[in-house]
Write a protein that holds these residues in place. Structure first.
Motif, short mmCIF file in Angstrom:
data_model
loop_
_atom_site.label_atom_id
_atom_site.label_comp_id
_atom_site.label_asym_id
_atom_site.label_seq_id
_atom_site.Cartn_x
_atom_site.Cartn_y
_atom_site.Cartn_z
N CYS A 1 0.82 -1.21 0.00
CA CYS A 1 0.00 0.00 0.00
C CYS A 1 0.86 1.26 0.00
O CYS A 1 2.01 1.28 0.43
CB CYS A 1 -0.95 0.01 1.19
N THR A 2 0.24 2.32 -0.53
CA THR A 2 0.83 3.66 -0.56
C THR A 2 -0.09 4.59 0.23
O THR A 2 -1.18 4.19 0.63
CB THR A 2 0.95 4.12 -2.02
N GLU B 1 -1.78 7.23 -0.83
CA GLU B 1 -3.00 7.48 -1.60
C GLU B 1 -3.33 6.27 -2.45
O GLU B 1 -2.41 5.52 -2.85
CB GLU B 1 -2.79 8.69 -2.52
N ARG C 1 -3.91 4.15 -5.76
CA ARG C 1 -3.26 4.23 -7.07
C ARG C 1 -3.95 3.30 -8.07
O ARG C 1 -4.30 2.18 -7.72
CB ARG C 1 -1.79 3.78 -6.97
N GLY D 1 -2.32 2.32 -10.80
CA GLY D 1 -1.26 1.47 -11.34
C GLY D 1 -0.93 1.81 -12.78
O GLY D 1 -1.41 2.79 -13.34
N ASN D 2 -0.09 0.97 -13.39
CA ASN D 2 0.40 1.20 -14.76
C ASN D 2 -0.67 0.84 -15.79
O ASN D 2 -1.62 0.12 -15.49
CB ASN D 2 1.66 0.37 -15.00
N PRO E 1 -0.92 -0.75 -8.08
CA PRO E 1 -2.34 -0.41 -7.93
C PRO E 1 -2.79 -0.86 -6.54
O PRO E 1 -2.54 -2.01 -6.14
CB PRO E 1 -3.02 -1.25 -9.02
N ASN E 2 -3.38 0.05 -5.77
CA ASN E 2 -3.84 -0.33 -4.44
C ASN E 2 -4.84 0.70 -3.96
O ASN E 2 -4.97 1.78 -4.55
CB ASN E 2 -2.66 -0.49 -3.46
N GLY F 1 -4.94 2.39 -1.22
CA GLY F 1 -4.47 3.37 -0.24
C GLY F 1 -4.42 2.74 1.14
O GLY F 1 -5.25 1.90 1.49
N MET G 1 5.64 5.61 -1.50
CA MET G 1 6.35 6.18 -2.66
C MET G 1 7.62 6.88 -2.20
O MET G 1 8.55 7.07 -2.99
CB MET G 1 5.45 7.17 -3.40
N LEU H 1 8.11 0.73 -10.78
CA LEU H 1 7.77 2.13 -10.79
C LEU H 1 8.78 2.85 -11.69
O LEU H 1 9.96 2.94 -11.36
CB LEU H 1 7.80 2.70 -9.37
#
Ligand code: DHB
Length: 307
Positions: free
Chosen positions: A45-46, A48, A50, A52-53, A72-73, A75, A99, A129
């Motif tokens: 997780c990040t 915020e 996301r 993802g690509n 992709p997550n 948050g 990040m 990333l």
């Protein structure tokens, strides 16, 4: 009996999901929780959420998989909410991949404040990333991150490592890790980063991000994973190593444990087969143990023979 007790936790099976697979949404996490898996780990997780690509960003191949998901997550609050509501004896791990180091520290600080029985697996090894190198390949930066984490998070934690390919690098990273007593486990390995799978017919890369470069999993990575498990199990004498890489049947699970793994994660195979993979692999591992006359995992864990 396939049970494992470690760090005050009890797992009925050594197998669980590799972070990233079946663990982005509450629904997926619940599927792993209700399966034969011995534990559950969340998607990295990040701060915020996301997206993802761009897709396609995961492809199965004859020998495994390539992915460049791009974190992709939902948050970190989503996963902390899940952890707060979690009510199961099956251990829960929170994969954290800020990040920036500050983001990781913010997430860990909130986790500590909640006093949840949920161990963080801090990701030092996302290869996907664009423009961001894998922290685990920079030993000085890894040491700085672990110092900052140890100052802010006075509880046991673990890290997810990238694969290393040279004995000098095993030794250098082990020296870094051994300086942190609260670092209680390492998960070896993350995907083998930045491979390129090419489709012969179309003369094309098979995933869109990064010109086709992505992290490899599955059969490609088993010997690399076993080498990393073995070397870190020897070099990190009072820490646990969680094996990850190329497990698709009881045979590979047995090999990871023989190399020294306390428990074993399943990534590509789980993605392809779904959570019934846990029942199958556990039954196969139990059959191998029975044929060899082993009653418990401790009867062979770490007992790799060398010639
Ligand atoms: C992703 C991939 C990884 O290998 C990782 O450790 C974290 C995130 C990803 O692309 O989402």
């Amino acid at each position: 009996n396939l049970s494992v007790s470690w760090l005050g936790m009890k797992m009925s099976s050594p197998l669980f999901n590799a972070s990233g697979v079946y663990c982005r949404t509450r629904e997926e996490l619940e599927q792993v929780r209700r399966s034969a898996a011995g534990a559950v780990v969340t998607k990295s997780c990040t701060l915020e959420p996301r997206a993802g690509n761009p897709e396609p960003r995961y492809r199965r191949t004859a020998l495994g998989s390539i992915n460049s998901m791009g974190l992709p997550n939902e948050g970190y609050r989503y996963y902390l909410d899940y952890a707060q509501a979690y009510d199961d004896a099956k251990p829960l791990f929170l994969s954290v991949s800020g990040m920036t180091l500050d983001d990781t520290l913010t997430i860990l600080t909130e986790l500590a404040a909640l006093k949840l029985p949920c161990l963080p697996e801090v990701n030092l090894s996302c290869p996907n990333l664009p423009g961001k190198p894998q922290l685990g390949y920079d030993f000085a930066a890894s040491a700085e991150a672990l110092e900052a984490i140890s100052r802010r998070y006075a509880r046991p934690f673990g890290v997810k490592l990238p694969p290393y390919f040279d004995p000098a690098h095993f030794a250098a990273m082990a020296a870094v890790l051994n300086a942190f007593p609260l670092l209680r486990f390492v998960t070896c390995i993350n995907s083998v980063g930045n491979g390129l799978v090419i489709d012969l017919d179309s003369e094309s890369a098979v995933i869109k991000p990064k010109g086709g470069l992505g992290g490899l999993g599955g059969d490609y990575v088993l010997p690399t994973a076993l080498a990393n498990v073995r070397e870190f199990a020897v070099l990190l004498a009072d820490k646990h190593v969680i094996g990850c890489g190329g497990v698709k049947s009881g045979a590979e699970a047995f090999m990871h444990i023989l190399a020294g793994a306390t428990a074993v994660q399943v990534g590509t195979c789980l993605h392809e087969e779904g959570v019934s993979a846990f029942d199958r692999i556990e039954a196969e591992l139990a059959a191998i143990m029975q044929a060899k006359g082993y009653q418990r995992l401790e009867d062979f864990r770490g007992r790799l023979k060398t010639l």
